[in-house]
Enzyme design. Structure first.
Site, mmCIF file in Angstrom:
data_model
loop_
_atom_site.group_PDB
_atom_site.id
_atom_site.type_symbol
_atom_site.label_atom_id
_atom_site.label_comp_id
_atom_site.label_asym_id
_atom_site.label_seq_id
_atom_site.Cartn_x
_atom_site.Cartn_y
_atom_site.Cartn_z
ATOM 1 C CE LYS A 47 35.094 52.248 44.620
ATOM 2 N NZ LYS A 47 35.074 53.624 44.161
ATOM 3 C CE1 TYR B 16 37.577 50.206 46.723
ATOM 4 C CE2 TYR B 16 38.335 47.988 46.158
ATOM 5 C CZ TYR B 16 38.178 49.321 45.828
ATOM 6 O OH TYR B 16 38.606 49.771 44.607
ATOM 7 C CB SER C 260 37.428 48.712 41.524
ATOM 8 O OG SER C 260 38.345 47.673 41.758
#
Ligand code: UD1
Length: 317
Positions: A129, A125, A100
């Site tokens: 990643k 989150y 992302s």
């Protein structure tokens, strides 16, 4: 060429329509919360002589990750590690990872290129990643058989043009586009726009929205690269359009596509939101032969076709 595709089980309940999208791939009902079953699944699927793995199964809500970080670290990182170990045990070394733009943190320059520093992430989150990319880099350094493509998604939106496959968030949508679509279809009264005083043309946040089918095509190009090129190592590519649109641009484009009025009000900024973020996607064009083809008109029209055909999402089926 067999590709093992991992997905969260709730998104796996619509396999017929998924086959519409990428017919030649294998799908597995891997549920990453139960990491041990992954090993069994990967072992089972190796009967099909898997050549590559495309790993999508992850949790992705920024706010939720701040509330339940352990589940995010467990699912997104432990889950990925287990898959990588199972791959190595089965002599599979080609991996496409769903990363992302969040790995870049607050952009230090625009457009964001792949050599922009990574790691200054604000949410658990985002950190999952970033940390997973670091693991993948270490893995590629440690063993030259590994070939990893990490695709850094900007803001995926839209739906399949058939109107059969679309985004159906659980509960209140966290992201802009499904929220707008649910207001348009009458499921929600009003869109709250987070902030009207950003240093942008109209004061609202600017993002690089990318049509989900362009994103899917980016994965096919990444798989082709892994299949055809003997080169190994870690490669990261931005998947975006290279153009930024404000929240108000998206609202107006959606009003046009749906012929519905989107009620909105301005509220305070959402914590952690940056003013502007958009990609330099030229590396993906040069190295993968991929370029986003669909603009915001198509993103809004396809979202609206999905949402108006399925006002309550998959629950209507
Ligand atoms: C976030 C994540 C990104 C992830 C993406 C899709 C970060 C920093 N960003 O992007 O990694 O890929 O979700 O899961 O971790 N907005 C409103 N009202 C709403 C919802 C959003 O005004 O109800 C605004 C936001 O303030 C922002 C824009 O719309 O300016 C886009 O927000 P959103 O769709 O949530 O995506 P990002 O936060 O950019």
């Amino acid at each position: 060429m067999n590709v093992l595709v991992t997905e969260k089980i709730d998104t796996m309940q619509h396999k017929t329509s998924q086959k519409l999208l990428i017919t030649e791939l294998f799908f597995t009902e891997t549920y990453l919360q139960k990491v041990f079953s992954i090993e069994q699944n990967v072992a089972e699927y190796t009967k099909h002589k898997i050549d590559m793995v495309a790993h999508f199964a992850a949790l992705k809500a920024v706010g939720e990750s701040c509330r339940i970080p352990l589940q995010y670290y467990h699912n997104n990182m432990t889950g990925t590690n287990v898959i990588l170990e199972a791959m190595a045990d089965n002599n599979v070394f080609k991996f496409v990872y769903s990363s992302s733009a969040t790995v870049y943190g607050e952009p230090k320059f625009l457009p964001v290129t792949e050599d922009h520093p990574t790691g200054n992430c604000t949410s658990p989150y985002g950190k999952t990643k970033y940390f997973t990319e670091e693991i993948l880099k270490d893995l590629c350094k440690s063993d030259k058989r590994w070939a990893v493509v990490s695709l850094r998604y900007f803001n995926p939106v839209g739906a399949h043009s058939s109107g059969c496959i679309g985004e159906d968030p659980n509960g209140e949508p966290n992201n802009l586009m499904p929220f707008i679509a649910q207001v348009a279809v009458g499921r929600r009264d009003i869109l709250r726009i987070y902030g009207s005083d950003f240093p942008t043309s109209d004061g609202t946040g600017v993002r690089d929205y990318i049509h989900i089918v362009d994103l899917a095509e980016g994965h096919l190009k990444a798989l082709e690269k892994l299949r055809n090129v003997a080169e190994t190592g870690f490669f990261a590519y931005n998947l975006g359009t290279g153009r930024g649109y404000s929240v108000l641009d998206m609202v107006h484009a959606f009003e046009k596509a749906s012929n519905r009025k989107i009620n909105f009000e301005f509220t305070d900024r959402r914590s952690g939101d940056v003013a502007t973020c958009y990609a330099d996607a030229s590396l993906a064009e040069i190295s993968l032969g991929w370029k986003a083809k669909r603009g915001i008109k198509e993103m809004c029209e396809d979202t609206w076709r999905w949402q108006s055909n399925n006002p309550s999402g998959y629950a209507t089926k």
